[in-house]
Design a protein around this motif. Structure first.
Motif, PDB file in Angstrom:
ATOM      1  N   LEU A  89      37.157  63.671  53.536  1.00 21.51           N
ATOM      2  CA  LEU A  89      36.883  62.107  52.938  1.00 21.51           C
ATOM      3  C   LEU A  89      35.934  61.791  51.847  1.00 21.51           C
ATOM      4  N   ILE A  90      34.772  62.170  52.030  1.00 19.14           N
ATOM      5  CA  ILE A  90      34.101  62.410  51.248  1.00 19.14           C
ATOM      6  C   ILE A  90      34.268  62.374  49.569  1.00 19.14           C
ATOM      7  N   GLU A  91      34.605  64.121  49.399  1.00 18.16           N
ATOM      8  CA  GLU A  91      35.096  64.015  48.303  1.00 18.16           C
ATOM      9  C   GLU A  91      36.308  63.697  47.874  1.00 18.16           C
ATOM     10  N   VAL A  92      37.048  63.554  48.681  1.00 18.40           N
ATOM     11  CA  VAL A  92      38.569  62.451  48.086  1.00 18.40           C
ATOM     12  C   VAL A  92      38.078  61.325  47.149  1.00 18.40           C
ATOM     13  N   ALA A  93      37.268  60.457  48.153  1.00 17.61           N
ATOM     14  CA  ALA A  93      36.665  59.718  47.320  1.00 17.61           C
ATOM     15  C   ALA A  93      36.679  59.467  46.338  1.00 17.61           C
ATOM     16  N   MET A  94      35.145  60.625  46.325  1.00 11.57           N
ATOM     17  CA  MET A  94      34.213  60.578  45.278  1.00 11.57           C
ATOM     18  C   MET A  94      35.091  60.875  43.991  1.00 11.57           C
ATOM     19  N   ARG A  95      36.181  61.447  43.752  1.00 16.12           N
ATOM     20  CA  ARG A  95      37.005  62.266  42.561  1.00 16.12           C
ATOM     21  C   ARG A  95      37.841  61.212  42.527  1.00 16.12           C
ATOM     22  N   MET A 155      32.590  59.319  40.936  1.00 17.02           N
ATOM     23  CA  MET A 155      31.512  59.824  41.936  1.00 17.02           C
ATOM     24  C   MET A 155      31.266  58.078  42.066  1.00 17.02           C
ATOM     25  N   LYS A 156      31.855  57.637  42.536  1.00 19.06           N
ATOM     26  CA  LYS A 156      31.544  55.980  43.336  1.00 19.06           C
ATOM     27  C   LYS A 156      31.938  56.100  44.697  1.00 19.06           C
ATOM     28  N   PHE A 157      31.818  55.191  45.870  1.00 15.58           N
ATOM     29  CA  PHE A 157      31.386  55.783  47.671  1.00 15.58           C
ATOM     30  C   PHE A 157      31.980  54.201  47.542  1.00 15.58           C
ATOM     31  N   THR A 158      32.898  53.632  47.100  1.00  9.81           N
ATOM     32  CA  THR A 158      33.376  52.001  47.383  1.00  9.81           C
ATOM     33  C   THR A 158      33.888  51.847  48.611  1.00  9.81           C
ATOM     34  N   LYS A 159      33.148  51.504  49.194  1.00  6.00           N
ATOM     35  CA  LYS A 159      33.544  50.571  50.719  1.00  6.00           C
ATOM     36  C   LYS A 159      34.842  50.777  51.081  1.00  6.00           C
ATOM     37  N   ASN A 185      21.056  53.018  51.070  1.00  7.52           N
ATOM     38  CA  ASN A 185      21.260  52.141  51.813  1.00  7.52           C
ATOM     39  C   ASN A 185      22.935  52.231  52.641  1.00  7.52           C
ATOM     40  N   ALA A 186      22.941  51.360  51.536  1.00  7.94           N
ATOM     41  CA  ALA A 186      25.115  50.755  51.500  1.00  7.94           C
ATOM     42  C   ALA A 186      25.883  52.396  51.978  1.00  7.94           C
ATOM     43  N   ASN A 187      25.688  52.634  51.265  1.00  9.96           N
ATOM     44  CA  ASN A 187      26.022  54.205  51.698  1.00  9.96           C
ATOM     45  C   ASN A 187      26.508  55.413  53.193  1.00  9.96           C
ATOM     46  N   LEU A 188      25.107  54.826  53.119  1.00 11.39           N
ATOM     47  CA  LEU A 188      24.822  55.216  54.288  1.00 11.39           C
ATOM     48  C   LEU A 188      25.257  54.689  55.854  1.00 11.39           C
ATOM     49  N   THR A 243      28.808  71.794  57.678  1.00 11.44           N
ATOM     50  CA  THR A 243      28.306  71.345  57.599  1.00 11.44           C
ATOM     51  C   THR A 243      27.840  69.728  57.609  1.00 11.44           C
ATOM     52  N   THR A 244      26.902  68.807  57.557  1.00  7.60           N
ATOM     53  CA  THR A 244      27.108  67.428  58.151  1.00  7.60           C
ATOM     54  C   THR A 244      27.744  66.328  56.928  1.00  7.60           C
ATOM     55  N   PRO A 245      28.061  65.399  56.826  1.00  6.45           N
ATOM     56  CA  PRO A 245      27.900  64.396  56.367  1.00  6.45           C
ATOM     57  C   PRO A 245      27.445  64.170  55.303  1.00  6.45           C
ATOM     58  N   LEU A 246      25.651  64.335  55.322  1.00  3.03           N
ATOM     59  CA  LEU A 246      24.667  63.205  54.905  1.00  3.03           C
ATOM     60  C   LEU A 246      24.627  64.587  53.643  1.00  3.03           C
ATOM     61  N   ILE A 247      25.074  66.312  53.987  1.00  4.74           N
ATOM     62  CA  ILE A 247      24.243  67.140  52.976  1.00  4.74           C
ATOM     63  C   ILE A 247      25.378  67.107  51.737  1.00  4.74           C
ATOM     64  N   VAL A 248      26.602  67.173  52.709  1.00  3.85           N
ATOM     65  CA  VAL A 248      28.085  67.422  51.747  1.00  3.85           C
ATOM     66  C   VAL A 248      27.748  66.275  50.877  1.00  3.85           C
ATOM     67  N   PHE A 249      27.210  64.878  50.713  1.00  2.39           N
ATOM     68  CA  PHE A 249      27.272  63.755  49.841  1.00  2.39           C
ATOM     69  C   PHE A 249      26.499  64.337  49.202  1.00  2.39           C
ATOM     70  N   LYS A 250      25.176  64.561  49.401  1.00  2.00           N
ATOM     71  CA  LYS A 250      24.067  65.020  48.343  1.00  2.00           C
ATOM     72  C   LYS A 250      24.445  65.934  47.415  1.00  2.00           C
ATOM     73  N   GLU A 251      24.669  66.818  48.361  1.00  2.02           N
ATOM     74  CA  GLU A 251      25.549  68.209  47.494  1.00  2.02           C
ATOM     75  C   GLU A 251      26.520  67.332  46.478  1.00  2.02           C
ATOM     76  N   LEU A 252      27.334  66.776  46.535  1.00  2.00           N
ATOM     77  CA  LEU A 252      28.163  66.476  45.519  1.00  2.00           C
ATOM     78  C   LEU A 252      27.870  65.131  43.951  1.00  2.00           C
ATOM     79  N   SER A 253      26.782  64.703  45.193  1.00  2.00           N
ATOM     80  CA  SER A 253      25.784  63.906  44.157  1.00  2.00           C
ATOM     81  C   SER A 253      24.734  64.531  43.425  1.00  2.00           C
TER      82      SER A 253
END
Length: 462
Positions: free
Chosen positions: A357-363, A367-371, A334-337, A317-327
């Motif tokens: 990494l996306i799931e670890v960071a958001m959990r 559910m934030k995605f701080t740079k 745009n900042a997240n992309l 799965t692409t990271p973009l789809i994983v990000f959308k599913e978790l969200s």
């Protein structure tokens, strides 16, 4: 998906073929235009295979992959991954034959695009611009171009035609034409040495939803005949390059239709590029792996446990789809992309590892995605050279376990400290004796000591 050792072994033999002659000018194109996109390992593999072809010949001698490993000083995994990249960018085609004697390969080298084809490609030139920047991109354009020849109106054509210079004379004897028919025919199992025109990168048109696109277009504004095969190829490439869906593509097509009811390809490209730069802070897309590379996939069998299914999902799965599913289906900002793109390019993390990494960071951040937090994890994993999903999950578990143990330690240290003193080992026996019931010892001696201490205290007070 098979691992590299299932696809190729050191004892497997290979021959190198060439789809036409490769010229010295191709070496400059590969070095300056292709190498920034595919990397030095892929470049070295191509050049090594090229060197195995004898001068002015189309075939090399048979060799084993073990020899190739020694020549490049690379392991088979790196060679296999480099081969896949060369195949993907159109520089190599691979054929394999399996028989009783083992497995053998033919690596057919394809020439790179000409500089004109490359700089007008619409995909590779965009990736190169994003990779090396405006200054170096302009320098390369100047390197591979020169002034145009003078216009025809300034000079008068005086070139003589063939028939003006030569004439055809009849032979005086029939001996000249004996056996001519056989000589004019191409010999069996032989081919003339030449060169074919290289084909540009083309994304399959079946990956884009043209039915949805045509349903949203007004026939009076954009007739169906305007969607020629050439236009469809450009639309497919732009959709892949800029991640544009059919609904968004409709707007760019409406802006590119001209007075002849035809779609201007350059206007279409410019519209898509300007839109992408607008929503991505004047940035252009980069060439990265879309999903986890095959060589870094570990879940090869059919997944059975929940963890195996999760690993398989992250690897495909692409990271973009994983990000959308978790969200919950919400599109990333745009900042997240931009953050996602940066961690894949800057820290060179494979897509499957980025998914973890996306799931670890958001959990961990509600559910934030701080740079800053995301980059701290990415830099740590990059230093640890994490390449597979399984390694990323294990590292995340270990880090969480360390944090949990640290919290327990801190809670215990916050309690009221109890004074302890270092005592020798032999003191344990005497302390045990002192802690026994007094009735078991000499009571009279104990009472005598107490009276003696009390008398000394009375005397001290006086």
């Amino acid at each position: 998906m098979a691992q590299h050792w299932q696809e190729i072994l050191p004892i497997d033999r290979y021959k190198v073929a060439s789809d036409g002659l490769l010229h010295e000018y191709d070496r400059k194109v590969l070095t300056l235009l292709y190498q920034p996109l595919i990397g030095s390992t892929c470049f070295s593999l191509y050049m090594t295979l090229w060197a195995e072809i004898e001068e002015n010949r189309l075939w090399s001698e048979s060799s084993t992959h073990h020899l190739l490993m020694n020549l490049l000083e690379l392991n088979l995994k790196d060679i296999y991954e480099a081969r896949l990249k060369l195949e993907g960018i159109g520089l190599l085609k691979t054929r394999v034959k399996t028989d009783e004697g083992g497995r053998s390969f033919i690596y057919e080298l394809h020439p790179p695009l000409s500089p004109e084809q490359f700089f007008l490609d619409g995909m590779l030139n965009i990736y190169l611009y994003r990779k090396i920047g405006k200054t170096h991109f302009s320098r390369l354009k100047r390197f591979f171009s020169d002034q145009q020849k003078p216009s025809e109106g300034e000079y008068v054509e005086v070139t003589k035609a063939f028939q003006d210079v030569f004439s055809s004379g009849a032979p005086g004897s029939m001996q000249y034409i004996q056996g001519l028919s056989e000589e004019l025919q191409e010999e069996e199992n032989q081919q003339f040495i030449g060169r074919t025109e290289p084909s540009p990168i083309q994304i399959g048109v079946d990956l884009f939803d043209f039915d949805l696109l045509t349903a949203g277009l007004n026939e009076s504004l954009v007739p169906k005949k305007a969607l020629t095969p050439k236009v469809k190829n450009v639309i497919s490439n732009l959709a892949f390059l800029y991640q544009i869906d059919a609904i968004e593509m409709k707007n760019f097509i409406l802006g590119a239709i001209n007075e002849h009811e035809e779609i201007d390809i350059e206007d279409l490209r410019k519209g898509a590029r300007d839109w992408y730069q607008f929503v991505n802070y004047d940035q252009l897309p980069s060439l990265i792996n879309r999903t986890q590379p095959i060589v870094h996939q570990t879940q090869l069998t059919e997944p059975k446990t929940p963890e195996e299914k999760l690993i398989r999902s992250y690897e495909t799965t692409t990271p973009l789809i994983v990000f959308k599913e978790l969200s919950g289906g919400v599109e990333p900002s745009n900042a997240n992309l931009k953050t996602l793109e940066e961690i894949m390019i800057k820290y060179k993390l494979p897509p499957g590892v980025v998914n973890v990494l996306i799931e670890v960071a958001m959990r961990k951040t509600d559910m934030k995605f701080t740079k800053g937090f995301v980059e701290s994890i990415a830099s740590h994993w990059a230093r640890k050279q994490v390449k597979t999903v399984k390694e990323a999950m294990e590292l995340a578990r270990n880090e969480e376990q360390k944090v949990t143990e640290s919290k327990k330690t801190n809670r215990s240290t916050n309690k009221k400290p109890i004074r302890t003193e270092l005592i020798p080992d032999w003191f344990d026996d005497s302390s045990k004796e002192a802690g026994k019931d007094p009735s078991q010892g000499n009571n009279s001696e104990v009472e005598a000591k107490k009276r003696s201490i009390e008398e000394k205290l009375k005397a001290f007070r006086k």
